[in-house]
Design a protein around this motif. Sequence first.
Motif, mmCIF file in Angstrom:
data_model
loop_
_atom_site.group_PDB
_atom_site.id
_atom_site.type_symbol
_atom_site.label_atom_id
_atom_site.label_comp_id
_atom_site.label_asym_id
_atom_site.label_seq_id
_atom_site.Cartn_x
_atom_site.Cartn_y
_atom_site.Cartn_z
ATOM 1 N N LEU A 169 -2.662 17.188 -7.074
ATOM 2 C CA LEU A 169 -1.845 15.903 -7.152
ATOM 3 C C LEU A 169 -2.365 15.174 -6.187
ATOM 4 N N SER A 170 -2.706 15.436 -4.851
ATOM 5 C CA SER A 170 -3.305 14.569 -3.657
ATOM 6 C C SER A 170 -4.733 14.025 -4.189
ATOM 7 N N LEU A 172 3.027 11.201 -10.692
ATOM 8 C CA LEU A 172 2.100 12.217 -10.870
ATOM 9 C C LEU A 172 2.791 13.571 -10.723
ATOM 10 N N PHE A 173 3.933 13.541 -9.774
ATOM 11 C CA PHE A 173 4.739 14.659 -9.545
ATOM 12 C C PHE A 173 5.475 15.029 -11.271
ATOM 13 N N ILE A 174 6.024 14.148 -11.723
ATOM 14 C CA ILE A 174 6.551 14.136 -13.213
ATOM 15 C C ILE A 174 5.520 14.335 -14.310
ATOM 16 N N ASP A 196 0.775 -1.190 0.031
ATOM 17 C CA ASP A 196 -0.093 0.109 0.054
ATOM 18 C C ASP A 196 0.754 1.370 0.040
ATOM 19 N N ALA A 197 1.836 1.423 0.863
ATOM 20 C CA ALA A 197 2.752 2.401 1.123
ATOM 21 C C ALA A 197 3.502 2.484 -0.261
ATOM 22 N N PHE A 235 2.626 15.873 -13.946
ATOM 23 C CA PHE A 235 1.888 17.142 -14.123
ATOM 24 C C PHE A 235 2.785 18.258 -13.557
ATOM 25 N N ARG A 283 -4.111 11.442 -6.803
ATOM 26 C CA ARG A 283 -3.465 10.338 -6.270
ATOM 27 C C ARG A 283 -4.615 9.450 -5.385
ATOM 28 N N SER A 312 2.626 8.709 -6.582
ATOM 29 C CA SER A 312 3.168 10.126 -6.230
ATOM 30 C C SER A 312 4.204 10.699 -7.236
ATOM 31 N N ASP A 313 5.149 9.798 -7.231
ATOM 32 C CA ASP A 313 6.344 10.295 -8.287
ATOM 33 C C ASP A 313 5.949 10.492 -9.653
ATOM 34 N N GLU A 321 -0.382 21.133 -5.407
ATOM 35 C CA GLU A 321 -0.148 19.761 -4.449
ATOM 36 C C GLU A 321 -1.546 19.448 -4.186
ATOM 37 N N GLU A 345 1.761 3.937 -3.143
ATOM 38 C CA GLU A 345 1.385 5.350 -2.973
ATOM 39 C C GLU A 345 2.662 6.102 -3.299
ATOM 40 N N SER A 346 4.033 5.914 -2.780
ATOM 41 C CA SER A 346 5.196 6.266 -3.278
ATOM 42 C C SER A 346 5.206 6.451 -4.950
#
Lengths: 258, 258
Positions: A89-90, A77-79, A66-67, A81, A93, A74-75, A86, A70-71
């Motif tokens: 993105l949240s 979506l960060f790249i 699960d974690a 968009f 996610r 996140s990576d 934030e 999520e990481s």
Amino acid sequence: MFGTIQSYFRLRYGRDKAYYRMLKTIFGLRPNNIELYKLALIHRSASLFLDDGAPINNERLEFLGDAVIESIVSDFLFIEFPEADEGFLSRLRSRIVRRSSLNRLAIEIGLDRYVIAQGGNGFAQKHLYGDTLEAMMGAVYLDKGYDFSNRLFINGILRKYVDLDDMSEQETDFKSRLIEWSQKNRKRLQFDSAPSASYTAKSPHFRTTVLVDGRPSGDGEGDSKKESEQRACQEAIRRLERLGESVLSEAAGGSDGE
Amino acid sequence: MFGTIQSYFRLRYGRDKAYYRMLKTIFGLRPNNIELYKLALIHRSASLFLDDGAPINNERLEFLGDAVIESIVSDFLFIEFPEADEGFLSRLRSRIVRRSSLNRLAIEIGLDRYVIAQGGNGFAQKHLYGDTLEAMMGAVYLDKGYDFSNRLFINGILRKYVDLDDMSEQETDFKSRLIEWSQKNRKRLQFDSAPSASYTAKSPHFRTTVLVDGRPSGDGEGDSKKESEQRACQEAIRRLERLGESVLSEAAGGSDGE
């Protein structure tokens, strides 16, 4: 005696062979430690028990996976968009990693056919396949490392089965979000749109004001009526959120039961 | 003219030199892309703005770093507590990654002195340093990759500044958890302990029954009174949680305002 041993090995090899094949087919991977993946398939309802009564199932791997997911997301979506804030993105996610969405993904990649569980339609079973997908990603992470898991999840699953354009469009469809919120909270919405002073057929320009319970709450301009509405709604949402309303996050959380 | 350019470069170089030194001192790292780390230090309150009005601050990096830390800590706990169940792991993780705890960590490693923020004591400032630590880990992740970030956070921060034994002891101190819960929910607790039938001075053995509002709710045995109490409380908690009470998670969540 020799026959017994032989058939034992055949059985074992036969069993494992199916796991190897499944991992190859679904995840395109060749495991180092097959036991991790077997464990990832054992749902709580089908737990094995050690002598001291400790249950053996995929819950620890699910905690880890699960974690990791999520990481990884996140990576990504960060790249993907670079201009997004934030909050966007949240929310995106949370749309991707929520259990119902992972559950659907698990079924689409065909993982559901391999899950080991005891029947019953209780609450625990609700996101059975999504939980298993998480556990499976936990196993991949332990077996192959983060970077491998990252490529696998993004290229092998997310890019193939998740319509990101659609998701991010939904996420930036401020008018729909505002309408949902107003219905839920019994507020009256009105949209006042008109061509603005600078309007010409060649360069049309619109202004919209959105009113919440009769009170002007956001203005927007744009080259089309639709665009001006979206901007007006975005402003209204920003103001409402500043007043403590959670217009966007409510929508993102959904009525997913999580 | 030349003097201006020279002093500009000296200033710039001097500035960056301070960043390099800080990264070396606090994180023991030599950056590939220093700009990421500079960005990680800019709190929302000190945002720069692009021509189109988009703010430049560390919130996107914080979004990323938050997820990366959670994955790293999950991995660590998974390996460190091979016998622990998923509930214990989740609660311990939430103790470690919660903002107040990261805030304390950020101060202990000395990151607070480098944060770029505008004054004010509002809510946004509450976990300013913890937020910055998250953003910093997001920068490390982008600059150096996951495995590097993992080693850095676990060996350079967690192992040095977090007392895991104490945390996990608190987490398994079922008696304290049950007492907290009973005070919060105005329940009466009683403990009935006695040496059990098999008691001898050489092999002492105790039994405890815990009563909630007069009703027997858990039994435990052990070689000491304390041990039998803990087990009785653990059983009582398990039953209460099955009835929908959240005894352990309430305690783990704390009144942290998150």
